[in-house]
Design an enzyme around this catalytic site. Structure first.
Site, PDB file in Angstrom:
ATOM      1  N   HIS A 105      41.903  38.288  32.527  1.00 16.82           N
ATOM      2  CA  HIS A 105      41.410  38.942  31.478  1.00 16.82           C
ATOM      3  C   HIS A 105      40.797  39.402  31.277  1.00 16.82           C
ATOM      4  CE1 HIS A 105      41.500  41.806  28.197  1.00 16.82           C
ATOM      5  NE2 HIS A 105      41.697  40.913  27.546  1.00 16.82           N
ATOM      6  N   HIS A 142      43.517  47.057  37.948  1.00 12.70           N
ATOM      7  CA  HIS A 142      43.935  46.523  36.362  1.00 12.70           C
ATOM      8  C   HIS A 142      44.730  47.401  36.475  1.00 12.70           C
ATOM      9  CE1 HIS A 142      42.238  48.403  32.724  1.00 12.70           C
ATOM     10  NE2 HIS A 142      41.698  47.082  32.795  1.00 12.70           N
ATOM     11  N   ASP A 153      34.393  43.120  35.327  1.00 17.55           N
ATOM     12  CA  ASP A 153      34.348  41.867  35.389  1.00 17.55           C
ATOM     13  C   ASP A 153      33.360  41.831  36.740  1.00 17.55           C
ATOM     14  OD1 ASP A 153      34.761  41.244  32.862  1.00 17.55           O
ATOM     15  OD2 ASP A 153      36.971  41.547  33.914  1.00 17.55           O
TER      16      ASP A 153
HETATM   17  N1  ACO Z   1      43.961  40.867  44.662  1.00 17.71           N
HETATM   18  C1  ACO Z   1      45.324  40.579  45.221  1.00 17.71           C
HETATM   19  N2  ACO Z   1      45.822  42.998  44.910  1.00 17.71           N
HETATM   20  C2  ACO Z   1      46.199  42.378  43.771  1.00 17.71           C
HETATM   21  C3  ACO Z   1      45.103  42.401  43.087  1.00 17.71           C
HETATM   22  C4  ACO Z   1      44.139  41.711  43.171  1.00 17.71           C
HETATM   23  N3  ACO Z   1      42.546  41.800  41.607  1.00 17.71           N
HETATM   24  N4  ACO Z   1      45.832  42.877  41.491  1.00 17.71           N
HETATM   25  C5  ACO Z   1      46.657  43.365  42.456  1.00 17.71           C
HETATM   26  N5  ACO Z   1      47.766  43.052  43.144  1.00 17.71           N
HETATM   27  C6  ACO Z   1      47.763  44.052  44.001  1.00 17.71           C
HETATM   28  C7  ACO Z   1      49.395  42.925  43.009  1.00 17.71           C
HETATM   29  O1  ACO Z   1      49.620  41.734  44.247  1.00 17.71           O
HETATM   30  C8  ACO Z   1      50.024  43.452  44.202  1.00 17.71           C
HETATM   31  O2  ACO Z   1      51.097  44.144  45.195  1.00 17.71           O
HETATM   32  P1  ACO Z   1      52.119  43.759  45.649  1.00 17.71           P
HETATM   33  O3  ACO Z   1      52.974  45.383  44.862  1.00 17.71           O
HETATM   34  O4  ACO Z   1      52.279  43.905  47.031  1.00 17.71           O
HETATM   35  O5  ACO Z   1      53.212  42.390  44.120  1.00 17.71           O
HETATM   36  C9  ACO Z   1      49.483  45.171  42.638  1.00 17.71           C
HETATM   37  O6  ACO Z   1      48.377  45.096  43.316  1.00 17.71           O
HETATM   38  C10 ACO Z   1      50.468  45.703  41.895  1.00 17.71           C
HETATM   39  O7  ACO Z   1      49.214  44.283  41.540  1.00 17.71           O
HETATM   40  P2  ACO Z   1      50.294  43.808  39.814  1.00 17.71           P
HETATM   41  O8  ACO Z   1      49.488  42.559  39.262  1.00 17.71           O
HETATM   42  O9  ACO Z   1      51.341  44.446  39.496  1.00 17.71           O
HETATM   43  O10 ACO Z   1      48.861  44.879  38.572  1.00 17.71           O
HETATM   44  P3  ACO Z   1      48.586  44.131  37.145  1.00 17.71           P
HETATM   45  O11 ACO Z   1      48.596  45.651  36.589  1.00 17.71           O
HETATM   46  O12 ACO Z   1      50.844  43.792  36.781  1.00 17.71           O
HETATM   47  O13 ACO Z   1      47.658  42.923  37.163  1.00 17.71           O
HETATM   48  C11 ACO Z   1      45.427  42.805  37.219  1.00 17.71           C
HETATM   49  C12 ACO Z   1      46.199  43.977  36.724  1.00 17.71           C
HETATM   50  C13 ACO Z   1      45.911  41.530  36.215  1.00 17.71           C
HETATM   51  C14 ACO Z   1      43.787  43.053  36.167  1.00 17.71           C
HETATM   52  C15 ACO Z   1      45.216  41.927  38.643  1.00 17.71           C
HETATM   53  O14 ACO Z   1      44.849  43.590  38.991  1.00 17.71           O
HETATM   54  C16 ACO Z   1      44.508  40.735  38.366  1.00 17.71           C
HETATM   55  O15 ACO Z   1      45.155  40.207  38.442  1.00 17.71           O
HETATM   56  N6  ACO Z   1      42.956  41.370  38.588  1.00 17.71           N
HETATM   57  C17 ACO Z   1      42.289  40.424  38.817  1.00 17.71           C
HETATM   58  C18 ACO Z   1      42.184  39.664  37.590  1.00 17.71           C
HETATM   59  C19 ACO Z   1      41.005  40.693  37.359  1.00 17.71           C
HETATM   60  O16 ACO Z   1      40.022  41.209  37.881  1.00 17.71           O
HETATM   61  N7  ACO Z   1      40.994  40.111  35.750  1.00 17.71           N
HETATM   62  C20 ACO Z   1      40.345  41.336  34.922  1.00 17.71           C
HETATM   63  C21 ACO Z   1      40.830  43.062  33.935  1.00 17.71           C
HETATM   64  S1  ACO Z   1      40.067  43.801  33.560  1.00 17.71           S
HETATM   65  C22 ACO Z   1      40.022  43.367  32.344  1.00 17.71           C
HETATM   66  O17 ACO Z   1      40.681  42.342  32.090  1.00 17.71           O
HETATM   67  C23 ACO Z   1      38.619  42.911  31.301  1.00 17.71           C
END
Ligand code: ACO
Length: 435
Positions: free
Chosen positions: A268, A307, A363
């Site tokens: 987050h 996201h 971010d």
């Molecule tokens: N890098 C690589 N792969 C990713 C990323 C990433 N940053 N984000 C998502 N994916 C992939 C997942 O591995 C998943 O792949 P799969 O379908 O092969 O399993 C797919 O994309 C879907 O991702 P989920 O994890 O199911 O998406 P979710 O909605 O649960 O997570 C989150 C969202 C937590 C923001 C995620 O994208 C992440 O961890 N990002 C990196 C951390 C980040 O930047 N957080 C800030 C978010 S903005 C905020 O809170 C202010």
């Protein structure tokens, strides 16, 4: 055909049910009538991580994640960032309308007159180790304010709520600045009411021996824009924490502390710090392809990408990119921007990211600006928490006024052992025996 009715046929019993549909939702409690037999508890939904569950009705923020749209109280984020001050936007988010000139002047006066911390709170901060993470200090200090303002527990009184809202918005920059000064071993700087919200924050961070601190107006405005972009984002993880804790009628200081704790996680608000650490680890643009390969192999995450709601470019990231250019004209260009731009370009063309609709989020670029301004990465999430306090409090106030809301208490699907018993030969522990 009735557009506002969902008809469900239960294959287990052959019974048919009609559920009202309102604003694209059915009420989960309406499913409870769907039972196999009279003994059955009734149907529930299973939704880990709230992927498809609306927990409230809210009129604060609108997001269309597929089209990359963000609006506070109906106003597009781009217009607010271009034409408003942070406290003007805070007023809008909290009250639903932009303030008149007089309302804004009164609001600014109110917030400014709540910026001081009780001296015991200043001493409380002294107790942290020199290397304590600023987010840990912020979370604990905000919670500790609950002991200074016991009247805040009267959460059902709108006037009391209003007072605590001004207090929290006034004090967050002071706490944030004090955590920074504490980590550097510098004396704390008291707030200066002659200065605007962000200029005063910069004063408390960076004033040394000069009699009056003069913040660079470009940087003060850039910080104001960043604060506007971070003010609210509807039901994200930390706002959900604020609503969950607030629903027990806990006071707003401990509720904001809980929300800030949720924000601190790397998935987050803690992601901005992790982005900088990632860019440091990548080092040069030549290392980007191998980094991307590791991300695609599932060994690493591309921090600042992806996201839950945005499946398109995060509109805040676009504004931040533009703001970065203004900041760099004052501070000089942060070389990490080149790595970030190259990383974004490669990622946006790569099938792995395209297929999963992974775009830069808020971010991805914010940390690069913060670093150019002189912040250390461990302060980045604190910088997120200051403006997001506005959103947390707006949602808290909305929650307290919502007659449909009750204490937040989800259900579970129990998967543990069926009833079992302790061995009959196991002796009872008698009252008074040593344990
Ligand atoms: N890098 C690589 N792969 C990713 C990323 C990433 N940053 N984000 C998502 N994916 C992939 C997942 O591995 C998943 O792949 P799969 O379908 O092969 O399993 C797919 O994309 C879907 O991702 P989920 O994890 O199911 O998406 P979710 O909605 O649960 O997570 C989150 C969202 C937590 C923001 C995620 O994208 C992440 O961890 N990002 C990196 C951390 C980040 O930047 N957080 C800030 C978010 S903005 C905020 O809170 C202010």
């Amino acid at each position: 055909m009735n557009e506002n009715i969902l008809t469900i046929k239960d294959g287990r019993t052959e019974k048919t049910y009609s559920l009202p549909v309102e604003r694209g939702t059915i009420r989960a409690i309406d499913l409870r009538q769907i039972k196999e037999d009279a003994e059955d508890f009734g149907l529930m939904t299973y939704d880990p991580a709230f992927m498809n569950t609306a927990s409230c009705r809210s009129s604060i923020t609108f997001i269309d994640g597929d089209r990359g749209i963000l609006r506070y109280r109906g106003y597009p984020i781009e217009e607010l960032a271009e034409k408003c001050t942070f406290l003007e936007v805070a007023y809008l988010v909290l009250n639903g309308e932009l303030p008149s000139e007089k309302q804004l002047a009164d609001w600014v006066y109110e917030v400014k007159h709540h910026t001081m911390l009780h001296e015991t709170t200043k001493k409380f901060l002294e107790g942290f180790r020199y290397d304590a993470h600023p987010m840990g200090m912020l979370v604990s200090t905000v919670a500790a304010l609950s002991t200074v303002y016991p009247e805040a527990r009267n959460v059902l009184d709108p006037q009391v709520r209003r007072h605590q809202i001004a207090r929290l918005i006034g004090k967050m920059p002071t706490i944030a600045a004090y955590t920074y000064r504490h980590s550097l071993g510098l004396p704390y700087v008291y707030p200066d009411n002659d200065l605007g919200y962000t200029a005063n924050f910069m004063n408390m961070l960076w004033k040394m021996v000069e009699p009056k601190y003069a913040a660079d107006p470009v940087l003060a405005r850039a910080l104001s824009i960043l604060f506007i972009l971070h003010a609210d984002h509807e039901q994200n993880c930390s706002t959900n924490a604020m609503r969950a804790v607030g629903s027990s009628q806990a006071d707003p200081f401990v509720s904001v502390a809980a929300a800030a704790a949720a924000l601190s996680g790397p998935l987050h608000g803690g992601a901005n710090e992790q982005v900088l650490r990632m860019l440091d680890a990548i080092g040069t643009t030549e290392n980007i392809p191998s980094y991307i390969e590791q991300v695609k192999a599932g060994k690493l995450k591309l921090m600042g990408f992806g996201h839950r709601v945005y499946k398109n470019y995060d509109p805040r990231a676009r504004i931040i990119k533009w703001t970065a250019e203004q900041v760099f004209q004052v501070t000089g260009r942060n070389p990490k921007l080149d790595i970030a731009l190259a990383l974004e370009k490669i990622a946006l063309e790569d099938e792995y990211f395209v297929k999963r609709k992974l775009y830069p989020n808020v971010d991805f670029y914010s940390g690069i600006i913060y670093q150019a301004m002189g912040f250390k990465p461990d302060m980045f999430t604190v910088l997120f928490a200051i403006p997001r306090t506005v959103g947390w409090l707006a949602h808290w106030d909305e929650l307290m006024r919502d007659p449909e809301q009750k204490i937040a208490r989800p259900r579970q699907v129990y998967t543990g052992a069926d009833v079992r018993h302790l061995p009959a030969e196991k002796p009872k522990i008698l009252v008074g025996s040593a344990v």
